[in-house]
Design a protein around this motif. Structure first.
Motif, PDB file in Angstrom:
ATOM      1  N   ALA A 179       0.862  -1.240  -0.005  1.00 29.87           N
ATOM      2  CA  ALA A 179      -0.076   0.120  -0.117  1.00 29.87           C
ATOM      3  C   ALA A 179       0.864   1.050  -0.040  1.00 29.87           C
ATOM      4  N   THR A 180       1.742   1.109   0.753  1.00 29.05           N
ATOM      5  CA  THR A 180       2.802   2.418   0.900  1.00 29.05           C
ATOM      6  C   THR A 180       3.881   2.524  -0.292  1.00 29.05           C
ATOM      7  N   ALA A 181       3.964   1.358  -1.013  1.00 37.27           N
ATOM      8  CA  ALA A 181       4.797   1.442  -2.248  1.00 37.27           C
ATOM      9  C   ALA A 181       3.830   2.123  -3.182  1.00 37.27           C
ATOM     10  N   VAL A 182       2.350   1.727  -3.565  1.00 37.47           N
ATOM     11  CA  VAL A 182       1.624   2.482  -4.359  1.00 37.47           C
ATOM     12  C   VAL A 182       1.556   3.866  -4.147  1.00 37.47           C
ATOM     13  N   VAL A 183       1.459   4.385  -2.750  1.00 40.55           N
ATOM     14  CA  VAL A 183       1.304   5.819  -2.357  1.00 40.55           C
ATOM     15  C   VAL A 183       2.510   6.469  -3.045  1.00 40.55           C
ATOM     16  N   TRP A 184       3.600   5.950  -2.605  1.00 41.82           N
ATOM     17  CA  TRP A 184       4.999   6.612  -3.056  1.00 41.82           C
ATOM     18  C   TRP A 184       5.055   6.600  -4.679  1.00 41.82           C
ATOM     19  N   ARG A 185       4.516   5.777  -5.376  1.00 39.48           N
ATOM     20  CA  ARG A 185       4.152   5.818  -6.810  1.00 39.48           C
ATOM     21  C   ARG A 185       3.726   7.002  -7.283  1.00 39.48           C
ATOM     22  N   TYR A 186       2.523   7.300  -6.644  1.00 35.83           N
ATOM     23  CA  TYR A 186       1.786   8.719  -6.959  1.00 35.83           C
ATOM     24  C   TYR A 186       2.456   9.937  -6.505  1.00 35.83           C
ATOM     25  N   LEU A 187       3.291   9.812  -5.319  1.00 32.67           N
ATOM     26  CA  LEU A 187       3.878  10.985  -4.742  1.00 32.67           C
ATOM     27  C   LEU A 187       5.165  11.378  -5.700  1.00 32.67           C
ATOM     28  N   LEU A 188       5.815  10.090  -6.513  1.00 33.67           N
ATOM     29  CA  LEU A 188       6.963  10.577  -7.155  1.00 33.67           C
ATOM     30  C   LEU A 188       6.382  10.325  -8.632  1.00 33.67           C
ATOM     31  N   HIS A 189       5.176  10.786  -8.696  1.00 38.07           N
ATOM     32  CA  HIS A 189       4.662  10.917 -10.382  1.00 38.07           C
ATOM     33  C   HIS A 189       5.269  11.944 -10.917  1.00 38.07           C
ATOM     34  N   THR A 190       5.742  12.022 -12.320  1.00 37.82           N
ATOM     35  CA  THR A 190       6.369  12.826 -12.971  1.00 37.82           C
ATOM     36  C   THR A 190       5.496  14.210 -12.999  1.00 37.82           C
ATOM     37  N   TYR A 203       2.153  14.745 -11.794  1.00 38.86           N
ATOM     38  CA  TYR A 203       1.291  15.182 -10.732  1.00 38.86           C
ATOM     39  C   TYR A 203       1.515  14.691  -9.391  1.00 38.86           C
ATOM     40  N   GLY A 204       2.833  14.353  -9.023  1.00 40.04           N
ATOM     41  CA  GLY A 204       3.531  14.131  -7.964  1.00 40.04           C
ATOM     42  C   GLY A 204       3.549  15.009  -6.803  1.00 40.04           C
ATOM     43  N   LEU A 205       3.490  14.811  -5.614  1.00 41.71           N
ATOM     44  CA  LEU A 205       3.825  16.041  -4.802  1.00 41.71           C
ATOM     45  C   LEU A 205       5.507  16.243  -4.567  1.00 41.71           C
ATOM     46  N   VAL A 206       6.019  15.298  -4.942  1.00 39.72           N
ATOM     47  CA  VAL A 206       7.699  15.649  -4.747  1.00 39.72           C
ATOM     48  C   VAL A 206       8.007  16.592  -5.828  1.00 39.72           C
ATOM     49  N   ASN A 207       7.470  16.540  -7.041  1.00 40.45           N
ATOM     50  CA  ASN A 207       7.984  17.174  -8.147  1.00 40.45           C
ATOM     51  C   ASN A 207       7.367  18.683  -7.950  1.00 40.45           C
ATOM     52  N   TYR A 208       6.079  18.619  -7.424  1.00 32.43           N
ATOM     53  CA  TYR A 208       5.338  19.871  -7.043  1.00 32.43           C
ATOM     54  C   TYR A 208       6.331  20.722  -6.152  1.00 32.43           C
ATOM     55  N   LEU A 209       6.838  20.121  -4.981  1.00 34.69           N
ATOM     56  CA  LEU A 209       7.565  20.782  -4.145  1.00 34.69           C
ATOM     57  C   LEU A 209       8.983  21.270  -4.791  1.00 34.69           C
ATOM     58  N   LEU A 210       9.532  20.477  -5.718  1.00 38.46           N
ATOM     59  CA  LEU A 210      10.718  20.796  -6.281  1.00 38.46           C
ATOM     60  C   LEU A 210      10.411  22.077  -7.183  1.00 38.46           C
ATOM     61  N   SER A 211       9.182  22.071  -7.912  1.00 35.64           N
ATOM     62  CA  SER A 211       8.732  23.076  -8.746  1.00 35.64           C
ATOM     63  C   SER A 211       8.950  24.534  -7.966  1.00 35.64           C
ATOM     64  N   LEU A 212       8.338  24.561  -6.518  1.00 31.24           N
ATOM     65  CA  LEU A 212       8.387  25.588  -5.863  1.00 31.24           C
ATOM     66  C   LEU A 212       9.864  26.239  -5.958  1.00 31.24           C
ATOM     67  N   PRO A 251      10.659  19.141 -13.174  1.00 34.14           N
ATOM     68  CA  PRO A 251      10.308  17.626 -12.928  1.00 34.14           C
ATOM     69  C   PRO A 251      11.383  16.716 -12.994  1.00 34.14           C
ATOM     70  N   VAL A 252      11.215  15.809 -12.299  1.00 31.97           N
ATOM     71  CA  VAL A 252      12.160  14.458 -12.439  1.00 31.97           C
ATOM     72  C   VAL A 252      11.374  13.437 -12.479  1.00 31.97           C
ATOM     73  N   ASP A 253      11.851  12.564 -13.586  1.00 33.01           N
ATOM     74  CA  ASP A 253      11.253  11.164 -13.739  1.00 33.01           C
ATOM     75  C   ASP A 253      11.890  10.274 -13.050  1.00 33.01           C
ATOM     76  N   TRP A 254      11.009  10.222 -11.442  1.00 30.75           N
ATOM     77  CA  TRP A 254      11.916   9.507 -10.515  1.00 30.75           C
ATOM     78  C   TRP A 254      11.594   7.882 -10.809  1.00 30.75           C
ATOM     79  N   LEU A 255      10.753   7.357 -11.408  1.00 32.96           N
ATOM     80  CA  LEU A 255      10.543   6.015 -11.687  1.00 32.96           C
ATOM     81  C   LEU A 255      10.407   5.575 -12.995  1.00 32.96           C
TER      82      LEU A 255
END
Length: 297
Positions: free
Chosen positions: A124-135, A137-146, A151-155
């Motif tokens: 379940a957490t791995a699936v959540v992290w897939r969304y967090l690292l989405h190129t 729509y992911g939250l991680v790339n959104y924070l980097l854009s600030l 955007p980083v193609d994490w996966l």
């Protein structure tokens, strides 16, 4: 032998018997069967009819050593071990020292919060992290854009996928090691730290000459457990990247899964499992030898 000794021995065997029986039944016998299967051509046809099972000697091992994907998986796994083990151990030790510090308020809440990722469901957490690292729509790339970062193609990038999985593995597993380190830190005599403080030793000096030598056996235990866990990474790359991109996150255990349950080469999969066991055993023996030379054990 006296009657008292006989009764004591019987009591000991009666208490340890169920645990030993479980170990023999669920570990030793399957391990021995896997070793025997690694010398056969056990496949889907042998599952249907054992008469199709043949002894092939070391052919499975020879094919593995000639398979470039096996060496790719081994290289990826060693990279996970070499980079992930220090990362997780240092992160766990830092978290344990943070929770153990007297100036931190609401320490029980912090212990629960930091330990919580370990007890969450891995898939379940791995699936959540897939969304967090989405190129896109992911939250991680959104924070980097600030901060103006692109955007980083994490996966989807061979260079970013392995660090992304390492970050997830560190977040997921450091809480367990933190609890072990916390127990060791609480057992360190406060008098040693106070004496070093009175002698003018700073935080770094006290950490190097007081804290780390006192918890050296625990540090060895956590390192051995972490190395074994990093060698057995499977769910994280399976859920997050499916071994890609360009086979950059294929691990030995993932390769064993594909050999045994995707291509139904169960004999070859058993050979991979035994080679993985030898790798873990060799690295653990090296760790124990280095620790013995350093006086940790």
């Amino acid at each position: 032998m006296s009657i008292a000794r006989i009764r004591e021995a019987r009591a000991g065997w009666s208490m340890t018997g169920p645990a030993l029986a479980a170990i023999i039944l669920f570990f030793l016998i399957p391990a021995a069967a896997s070793l025997v299967l690694s010398f056969t051509d056990f496949d889907i046809y042998a599952l249907a009819n054992l008469d199709n099972l043949r002894f092939v000697g070391f052919q499975n091992y020879e094919r593995l050593l000639e398979n470039p994907l096996f060496w790719k998986a081994m290289a990826n796994t060693l990279l996970f071990v070499l980079v992930g083990t220090p990362f997780i151990v240092i992160l766990s030790l830092f978290a344990a020292m943070l929770v153990n510090s007297h100036w931190l308020k609401w320490r029980p809440i912090w212990r629960v919060a930091l330990f919580a990722p370990y007890v969450t469901t891995l898939v379940a957490t791995a699936v959540v992290w897939r969304y967090l690292l989405h190129t896109r729509y992911g939250l991680v790339n959104y924070l980097l854009s600030l901060f103006g970062a692109g955007p980083v193609d994490w996966l989807g990038s061979p260079t970013a996928s392995l660090p992304a999985i390492l970050i997830f593995v560190g977040w997921k597993s450091f809480g367990y090691n933190m609890i072990i380190f916390l127990a060791a830190l609480q057992a360190v005599p406060r008098e040693l730290d106070e004496a070093a403080r009175l002698d003018g030793a700073g935080w770094a000096m006290r950490l190097r000459h007081v804290t780390l030598p006192a918890i050296a056996p625990t540090l060895l235990l956590v390192s051995v457990l972490t190395v074994a866990a990093m060698f057995q990474l499977f769910t994280e790359p399976y859920v997050m990247t499916q071994g890609g991109p360009a086979q950059s996150t294929v691990t030995v255990l993932y390769f064993m899964y594909e050999e045994g349950f995707k291509w139904w080469n169960l004999g070859s999969g058993a050979a991979v499992a035994f080679l993985l066991f030898l790798c873990i055993l060799a690295v653990t023996l090296v760790q124990l030898r280095l620790a013995r030379r350093g006086g940790a054990i």
